[in-house]
Design a protein around this motif. Structure first.
Motif, PDB file in Angstrom:
ATOM      1  N   ARG A 163       0.845  -1.195   0.000  1.00  0.00           N
ATOM      2  CA  ARG A 163       0.000   0.000   0.000  1.00  0.00           C
ATOM      3  C   ARG A 163       0.879   1.242   0.000  1.00  0.00           C
ATOM      4  O   ARG A 163       1.884   1.299   0.721  1.00  0.00           O
ATOM      5  CB  ARG A 163      -0.922   0.005   1.225  1.00  0.00           C
ATOM      6  CG  ARG A 163      -1.894   1.167   1.259  1.00  0.00           C
ATOM      7  CD  ARG A 163      -2.748   1.100   2.505  1.00  0.00           C
ATOM      8  NE  ARG A 163      -3.624  -0.065   2.505  1.00  0.00           N
ATOM      9  CZ  ARG A 163      -4.836  -0.087   1.954  1.00  0.00           C
ATOM     10  NH1 ARG A 163      -5.305   1.000   1.351  1.00  0.00           N
ATOM     11  NH2 ARG A 163      -5.580  -1.162   2.013  1.00  0.00           N
ATOM     12  N   HIS A 164       0.498   2.228  -0.788  1.00  0.00           N
ATOM     13  CA  HIS A 164       1.202   3.504  -0.775  1.00  0.00           C
ATOM     14  C   HIS A 164       0.617   4.375   0.339  1.00  0.00           C
ATOM     15  O   HIS A 164      -0.589   4.570   0.426  1.00  0.00           O
ATOM     16  CB  HIS A 164       1.074   4.230  -2.113  1.00  0.00           C
ATOM     17  CG  HIS A 164       1.937   5.463  -2.193  1.00  0.00           C
ATOM     18  ND1 HIS A 164       1.555   6.669  -1.648  1.00  0.00           N
ATOM     19  CD2 HIS A 164       3.172   5.658  -2.723  1.00  0.00           C
ATOM     20  CE1 HIS A 164       2.508   7.554  -1.849  1.00  0.00           C
ATOM     21  NE2 HIS A 164       3.503   6.974  -2.489  1.00  0.00           N
ATOM     22  N   ILE A 165       1.493   4.901   1.201  1.00  0.00           N
ATOM     23  CA  ILE A 165       1.042   5.682   2.347  1.00  0.00           C
ATOM     24  C   ILE A 165       1.942   6.893   2.564  1.00  0.00           C
ATOM     25  O   ILE A 165       3.062   6.967   2.064  1.00  0.00           O
ATOM     26  CB  ILE A 165       1.026   4.841   3.640  1.00  0.00           C
ATOM     27  CG1 ILE A 165       2.450   4.354   3.968  1.00  0.00           C
ATOM     28  CG2 ILE A 165       0.050   3.684   3.542  1.00  0.00           C
ATOM     29  CD1 ILE A 165       2.562   3.711   5.333  1.00  0.00           C
ATOM     30  N   LEU A 166       1.420   7.826   3.338  1.00  0.00           N
ATOM     31  CA  LEU A 166       2.203   8.948   3.861  1.00  0.00           C
ATOM     32  C   LEU A 166       2.209   8.858   5.377  1.00  0.00           C
ATOM     33  O   LEU A 166       1.173   8.588   5.993  1.00  0.00           O
ATOM     34  CB  LEU A 166       1.587  10.295   3.465  1.00  0.00           C
ATOM     35  CG  LEU A 166       2.049  10.964   2.170  1.00  0.00           C
ATOM     36  CD1 LEU A 166       1.591  10.153   0.972  1.00  0.00           C
ATOM     37  CD2 LEU A 166       1.519  12.396   2.098  1.00  0.00           C
ATOM     38  N   LEU A 167       3.370   9.088   5.976  1.00  0.00           N
ATOM     39  CA  LEU A 167       3.472   9.294   7.416  1.00  0.00           C
ATOM     40  C   LEU A 167       3.851  10.746   7.624  1.00  0.00           C
ATOM     41  O   LEU A 167       4.917  11.194   7.177  1.00  0.00           O
ATOM     42  CB  LEU A 167       4.522   8.376   8.045  1.00  0.00           C
ATOM     43  CG  LEU A 167       4.867   8.660   9.509  1.00  0.00           C
ATOM     44  CD1 LEU A 167       3.636   8.575  10.408  1.00  0.00           C
ATOM     45  CD2 LEU A 167       5.957   7.709  10.009  1.00  0.00           C
ATOM     46  N   VAL A 168       2.971  11.486   8.265  1.00  0.00           N
ATOM     47  CA  VAL A 168       3.176  12.919   8.472  1.00  0.00           C
ATOM     48  C   VAL A 168       3.222  13.200   9.970  1.00  0.00           C
ATOM     49  O   VAL A 168       2.414  12.670  10.737  1.00  0.00           O
ATOM     50  CB  VAL A 168       2.055  13.751   7.819  1.00  0.00           C
ATOM     51  CG1 VAL A 168       2.351  15.240   7.944  1.00  0.00           C
ATOM     52  CG2 VAL A 168       1.885  13.360   6.360  1.00  0.00           C
ATOM     53  N   ALA A 169       4.173  14.028  10.384  1.00  0.00           N
ATOM     54  CA  ALA A 169       4.285  14.435  11.783  1.00  0.00           C
ATOM     55  C   ALA A 169       4.202  15.948  11.871  1.00  0.00           C
ATOM     56  O   ALA A 169       4.898  16.661  11.145  1.00  0.00           O
ATOM     57  CB  ALA A 169       5.600  13.945  12.381  1.00  0.00           C
ATOM     58  N   SER A 170       3.338  16.432  12.751  1.00  0.00           N
ATOM     59  CA  SER A 170       3.216  17.860  13.009  1.00  0.00           C
ATOM     60  C   SER A 170       3.506  18.126  14.478  1.00  0.00           C
ATOM     61  O   SER A 170       3.011  17.412  15.359  1.00  0.00           O
ATOM     62  CB  SER A 170       1.809  18.375  12.666  1.00  0.00           C
ATOM     63  OG  SER A 170       1.621  18.464  11.280  1.00  0.00           O
TER      64      SER A 170
END
Length: 265
Positions: free
Chosen positions: A142-149
């Motif tokens: 699966r193509h995913i994004l992991l984003v941290a703010s």
């Protein structure tokens, strides 16, 4: 902006996207509200007013309904962009206790030292590193994004990073120890938050949350003073969510701040 997608595969999955613009300048007016309906799924976001002063707290309220009833299984992804088109914040908010992951992917993001050990206290001016882990427990890739703010104790956004933007294979484990930069010497003291999100893509590009969001905290201290001031917005009613932030009073940007919100079911 309105974007509605319908797909049928082992049940109905619907996505609604809302765009909300906040004008930061002197003055005040009526609350601003934006609503998008996708068949029976309704996602609404609003602020308490339309115009804000720099440094003033902005609270974003939202609710999700299904067939007119509060939907307590929703995962709402929010992306906030400033007038220069920079992303200030990305986060995932559940609309109730029954919200669950859409995919079987484990992840975590927390501040760490050079060896990857978790750090709960950092000093002003100290290097901030993030330990990030993703494990795909599914049988397909699966193509995913992991984003941290990162958000300071006074609700001021610090930085937002895309830590992963690729295909993760079935059974694959990925991890990194990433140096983000130095905490400002004048960073607000107290409990800062790291919001971690696994997304199909950014909400501005029709992306949506795949997993429950995670929040890890750490304290920012000076050499002489330590303060704890953590403010977490709780869910008051099923089907609702809210989030607060402030803009910088000194050096902030006047203009249109845009909020993208998406909910996929």
């Amino acid at each position: 902006m309105k974007n509605i997608m319908k797909k049928t595969k082992s049940g109905k999955m619907l996505k609604g996207i809302c765009l909300l613009t906040i004008l930061l300048m002197m003055g005040s007016t009526l609350p601003l509200q934006s609503t998008v309906c996708a068949t029976t799924l309704n996602l609404t976001i609003q602020t308490t007013k339309h115009l804000y002063d720099l440094g003033e707290e902005i609270t974003i309220h939202g609710n999700v309904t299904m067939d007119g009833s509060p939907f307590d299984k929703g995962l709402v992804a929010i992306q906030i962009k400033d007038p220069r088109n920079n992303t200030l914040f990305v986060g995932t908010f559940a609309t109730g206790e029954n919200a669950t992951d859409l995919v079987d992917i484990y992840f975590d993001v927390f501040p760490c030292d050079k060896l990857g050990n978790q750090k709960l206290i950092l000093k002003q001016g100290e290097m901030l590193r993030l330990n990030a882990t993703i494990i795909n427990n599914e049988i397909t890739s699966r193509h995913i994004l992991l984003v941290a703010s990162i958000q300071f104790s006074n609700s001021l956004p610090f930085q937002t990073f895309v830590l992963y933007n690729d295909t993760i294979n079935a059974g694959q484990r990925w991890s990194c120890n990433y140096p983000l930069g130095y905490i400002p010497d004048d960073a607000p003291l107290g409990t800062a938050r790291i919001f971690g999100s696994i997304l199909s893509g950014l909400p501005e590009r029709n992306g949506f949350a795949l997993c429950l969001g995670k929040i890890n905290t750490f304290n920012i201290e000076s050499a002489t003073l330590s303060v704890t001031n953590l403010k977490i917005n709780s869910i008051s009613e099923p089907g609702t969510f809210n989030f607060s932030l402030i803009t910088s009073k000194n050096g902030g940007i006047l203009g249109n701040y845009t909020v993208y919100a998406s909910c996929f079911y």
